[in-house]
Motif scaffolding. Structure first.
Motif, PDB file in Angstrom:
ATOM      1  N   GLN A  35       0.832  -1.198   0.000  1.00 24.73           N
ATOM      2  CA  GLN A  35       0.000   0.000   0.000  1.00 24.73           C
ATOM      3  C   GLN A  35       0.872   1.256   0.000  1.00 24.73           C
ATOM      4  N   LEU A  36       0.488   2.204  -0.841  1.00 28.91           N
ATOM      5  CA  LEU A  36       1.259   3.435  -0.993  1.00 28.91           C
ATOM      6  C   LEU A  36       1.020   4.380   0.173  1.00 28.91           C
ATOM      7  N   VAL A  37       2.103   4.949   0.706  1.00 31.54           N
ATOM      8  CA  VAL A  37       2.011   5.991   1.729  1.00 31.54           C
ATOM      9  C   VAL A  37       2.866   7.181   1.313  1.00 31.54           C
ATOM     10  N   TYR A  38       2.421   8.372   1.710  1.00 31.99           N
ATOM     11  CA  TYR A  38       3.206   9.595   1.555  1.00 31.99           C
ATOM     12  C   TYR A  38       3.676  10.028   2.934  1.00 31.99           C
ATOM     13  N   THR A  39       4.909  10.402   3.031  1.00 31.38           N
ATOM     14  CA  THR A  39       5.451  10.845   4.319  1.00 31.38           C
ATOM     15  C   THR A  39       5.950  12.282   4.186  1.00 31.38           C
ATOM     16  N   PRO A  40       5.953  13.045   5.281  1.00 33.90           N
ATOM     17  CA  PRO A  40       6.383  14.450   5.201  1.00 33.90           C
ATOM     18  C   PRO A  40       7.873  14.572   4.902  1.00 33.90           C
ATOM     19  N   PHE A  41       8.203  15.621   4.160  1.00 34.56           N
ATOM     20  CA  PHE A  41       9.601  15.863   3.795  1.00 34.56           C
ATOM     21  C   PHE A  41      10.426  16.286   5.010  1.00 34.56           C
ATOM     22  N   ILE A  42       9.769  16.869   6.009  1.00 31.45           N
ATOM     23  CA  ILE A  42      10.471  17.366   7.188  1.00 31.45           C
ATOM     24  C   ILE A  42       9.619  17.072   8.421  1.00 31.45           C
ATOM     25  N   GLU A  43      10.269  16.698   9.513  1.00 31.45           N
ATOM     26  CA  GLU A  43       9.548  16.456  10.766  1.00 31.45           C
ATOM     27  C   GLU A  43      10.528  16.563  11.931  1.00 31.45           C
ATOM     28  N   TYR A  44      10.007  16.405  13.160  1.00 36.17           N
ATOM     29  CA  TYR A  44      10.867  16.546  14.329  1.00 36.17           C
ATOM     30  C   TYR A  44      11.987  15.514  14.295  1.00 36.17           C
ATOM     31  N   ILE A  45      13.152  15.963  14.678  1.00 37.84           N
ATOM     32  CA  ILE A  45      14.339  15.124  14.577  1.00 37.84           C
ATOM     33  C   ILE A  45      14.212  13.867  15.427  1.00 37.84           C
ATOM     34  N   GLU A  46      13.413  13.924  16.508  1.00 37.11           N
ATOM     35  CA  GLU A  46      13.248  12.750  17.362  1.00 37.11           C
ATOM     36  C   GLU A  46      12.649  11.575  16.586  1.00 37.11           C
ATOM     37  N   SER A  47      11.761  11.870  15.629  1.00 39.00           N
ATOM     38  CA  SER A  47      11.170  10.809  14.815  1.00 39.00           C
ATOM     39  C   SER A  47      12.150  10.296  13.776  1.00 39.00           C
ATOM     40  N   LEU A  48      12.810  11.228  13.107  1.00 35.00           N
ATOM     41  CA  LEU A  48      13.753  10.813  12.062  1.00 35.00           C
ATOM     42  C   LEU A  48      14.977  10.129  12.635  1.00 35.00           C
ATOM     43  N   SER A  49      15.305  10.397  13.886  1.00 34.90           N
ATOM     44  CA  SER A  49      16.511   9.820  14.489  1.00 34.90           C
ATOM     45  C   SER A  49      16.210   8.531  15.231  1.00 34.90           C
ATOM     46  N   ALA A  80       8.135   3.217   9.472  1.00 34.18           N
ATOM     47  CA  ALA A  80       8.090   2.505  10.752  1.00 34.18           C
ATOM     48  C   ALA A  80       7.195   3.235  11.744  1.00 34.18           C
ATOM     49  N   ARG A  81       7.244   4.573  11.723  1.00 37.40           N
ATOM     50  CA  ARG A  81       6.372   5.365  12.595  1.00 37.40           C
ATOM     51  C   ARG A  81       4.903   5.141  12.234  1.00 37.40           C
ATOM     52  N   ILE A  82       4.620   5.086  10.939  1.00 34.18           N
ATOM     53  CA  ILE A  82       3.250   4.847  10.487  1.00 34.18           C
ATOM     54  C   ILE A  82       2.775   3.475  10.956  1.00 34.18           C
ATOM     55  N   ASP A  83       3.610   2.470  10.785  1.00 34.56           N
ATOM     56  CA  ASP A  83       3.224   1.115  11.170  1.00 34.56           C
ATOM     57  C   ASP A  83       3.038   0.989  12.683  1.00 34.56           C
ATOM     58  N   ALA A  84       3.890   1.668  13.440  1.00 40.44           N
ATOM     59  CA  ALA A  84       3.866   1.503  14.894  1.00 40.44           C
ATOM     60  C   ALA A  84       2.805   2.346  15.575  1.00 40.44           C
ATOM     61  N   HIS A  85       2.552   3.543  15.047  1.00 42.83           N
ATOM     62  CA  HIS A  85       1.726   4.487  15.823  1.00 42.83           C
ATOM     63  C   HIS A  85       0.568   5.094  15.034  1.00 42.83           C
ATOM     64  N   VAL A  86       0.807   5.459  13.795  1.00 40.94           N
ATOM     65  CA  VAL A  86      -0.202   6.185  13.023  1.00 40.94           C
ATOM     66  C   VAL A  86      -1.239   5.246  12.420  1.00 40.94           C
ATOM     67  N   HIS A  87      -0.788   4.101  11.934  1.00 40.14           N
ATOM     68  CA  HIS A  87      -1.687   3.155  11.263  1.00 40.14           C
ATOM     69  C   HIS A  87      -1.381   1.732  11.723  1.00 40.14           C
ATOM     70  N   PRO A  88      -1.493   1.453  13.019  1.00 45.99           N
ATOM     71  CA  PRO A  88      -1.157   0.118  13.526  1.00 45.99           C
ATOM     72  C   PRO A  88      -2.194  -0.916  13.099  1.00 45.99           C
ATOM     73  N   VAL A  89      -1.719  -1.998  12.523  1.00 48.78           N
ATOM     74  CA  VAL A  89      -2.613  -3.089  12.127  1.00 48.78           C
ATOM     75  C   VAL A  89      -2.071  -4.384  12.722  1.00 48.78           C
ATOM     76  N   GLU A  90      -2.973  -5.320  12.938  1.00 52.67           N
ATOM     77  CA  GLU A  90      -2.552  -6.628  13.416  1.00 52.67           C
ATOM     78  C   GLU A  90      -2.074  -7.467  12.226  1.00 52.67           C
ATOM     79  N   GLY A  91      -1.123  -8.325  12.484  1.00 55.64           N
ATOM     80  CA  GLY A  91      -0.619  -9.178  11.416  1.00 55.64           C
ATOM     81  C   GLY A  91       0.368  -8.452  10.524  1.00 55.64           C
ATOM     82  N   VAL A  92       0.493  -8.947   9.304  1.00 51.27           N
ATOM     83  CA  VAL A  92       1.495  -8.419   8.374  1.00 51.27           C
ATOM     84  C   VAL A  92       0.980  -7.162   7.684  1.00 51.27           C
ATOM     85  N   ALA A  93       1.817  -6.136   7.641  1.00 53.21           N
ATOM     86  CA  ALA A  93       1.497  -4.891   6.937  1.00 53.21           C
ATOM     87  C   ALA A  93       2.541  -4.663   5.853  1.00 53.21           C
TER      88      ALA A  93
END
Length: 388
Positions: A41-55, A91-104
């Motif tokens: 599934q296609l996702v778009y992610t922001p070009f810039i975000e807080y360094i805590e997420s990117l790091s 990884a942030r999307i899978d863990a927090h923004v769009h968590p699904v059970e099983g394989v994503a």
């Protein structure tokens, strides 16, 4: 700054002109359509975000942290980062923004930015395309990912003469743990392996615990059977080493069964991003190209930083590098100006057929359209397209 210099771009940054842009965009669309057909599934992610997420990976991958441009957010005063890799964001999307059970399964395509080029004559702003699979620690997941990567490259028309390199960081990592080495010795060994410095490796491992095994790992890195013959029985009996060895050989056999004509090489001391990857690593190379066409591997636990550690595997590629040297002539059909209904209908039909049709403006004539290849002319009351 003089006007003569205002058109200059920073080192490692370049415009993409129409003839290559057309190739890249077609490649991007086809690749994303192919990945969608495989369930990604296609996702778009922001070009810039807080360094805590990117790091989120920076503790285990200092290279990524160094590659990330950092700026201060004038709204909050917090430190922002420009993405240098899209994997932490997915990884942030899978863990927090769009968590699904099983394989994503996710895929993405977008520009990333590096503080420095990662290779000779490479861009600092690659157009990264990739796929990630979360939620499965099975060998089948790695085999699927490698198969998807190879199929994508085949669809791009680059499968001829390519070869696949396989490695597994678990072999070196388990040997280091079994020997109880310090971090300094581990780093030095990793450097020797990366440089393929066998004479230095032989000298350094002489007085090292399990030194013969560390030397064999480098000496027979590309010959899995010879490596097994030259390793000590104690190391071969180590559970972590044995598991990594079995994963590597099983993956090689399963990929070879799917791609019978593919050359598969083994390099057990290919330790790029050693602290980032947790298991199998893979890369596809083409003749006369030093950099891989695509590369990836397993990075289990990547979502822990976001509160949800999950097994994960994935790959990425730079569409600019993948399309290097490919250009496509853009055919332009020039139509005369006017509002005649048959003319407008002919223009509409040609555009629906996928042709690029430019209708002249004002006092323009054919010479006003650069690189025109065809023209629309009226013959016996019908509009026809002829080559110029």
């Amino acid at each position: 700054m003089p006007i003569s210099e205002t058109w200059l771009l920073p080192d490692g940054v370049a415009d993409v002109l129409p003839e290559q842009a057309q190739v890249i965009e077609t490649l991007r669309r086809n690749a994303l359509d192919f990945l969608a057909s495989r369930g990604y599934q296609l996702v778009y992610t922001p070009f810039i975000e807080y360094i805590e997420s990117l790091s989120s990976l920076s503790e285990s991958n200092q290279d990524l942290d160094l590659a990330t441009f950092k700026v201060i957010d004038q709204l909050t005063g917090r430190l922002l980062g420009v993405r240098a890799d899209m994997t932490p964001q997915v990884a942030r999307i899978d863990a927090h923004v769009h968590p699904v059970e099983g394989v994503a399964r996710y895929c993405y395509a977008g520009t990333v930015l590096h503080t420095k080029p990662r290779g000779f004559n490479t861009t600092r702003a690659p157009l990264q395309l990739g796929a990630e699979l979360f939620g499965s620690d099975s060998i089948d997941a790695d085999v699927e990912m490698i198969d998807v990567m190879l199929s994508l490259i085949e669809n791009a028309g680059l499968v001829e003469g390519v070869h696949l390199d396989l490695g597994h960081v678990g072999l070196f990592r388990s040997l280091v743990k079994h020997a109880g080495l310090t971090k300094d010795i581990e780093r030095h060994l990793s450097d020797l392996y990366q440089r393929k410095a066998l004479p230095e490796l032989a000298e350094f491992t002489q007085n090292l615990k399990f030194g013969a095994d560390f030397y064999a790992l480098g000496r027979y890195a590309s010959d899995i059977q010879a490596l097994k013959t030259n390793l000590s029985a104690e190391i071969l009996a180590d559970e972590a080493f044995k598991q990594a060895f079995d994963v590597l050989t099983t993956t090689q056999a399963e990929i070879q069964a799917r791609w019978s004509n593919l050359h598969i090489g083994i390099d057990v001391v290919e330790l790029r991003s050693y602290h980032y990857h947790t298991g199998l690593m893979y890369a596809v190379y083409a003749p006369n190209r030093a950099a891989p066409l695509a590369q990836g591997g397993r990075y289990d636990g990547i979502g822990e930083h976001f509160g949800r550690a999950r097994p994960a595997t994935g790959f990425s590629c730079d569409l600019y590098a993948l399309s290097a040297g490919q250009f496509k002539q853009i055919e332009k059909v020039v139509a005369p100006k006017g509002t005649n209904q048959t003319l407008l209908a002919a223009i509409t039909t040609a555009r629906q057929q996928g042709l690029s049709v430019i209708q002249l403006l004002g006092n323009d004539d054919l010479s006003s359209v650069p690189n025109a290849t065809h023209q629309m002319i009226e013959v016996a009351g019908e509009w026809k397209i002829e080559k110029i």
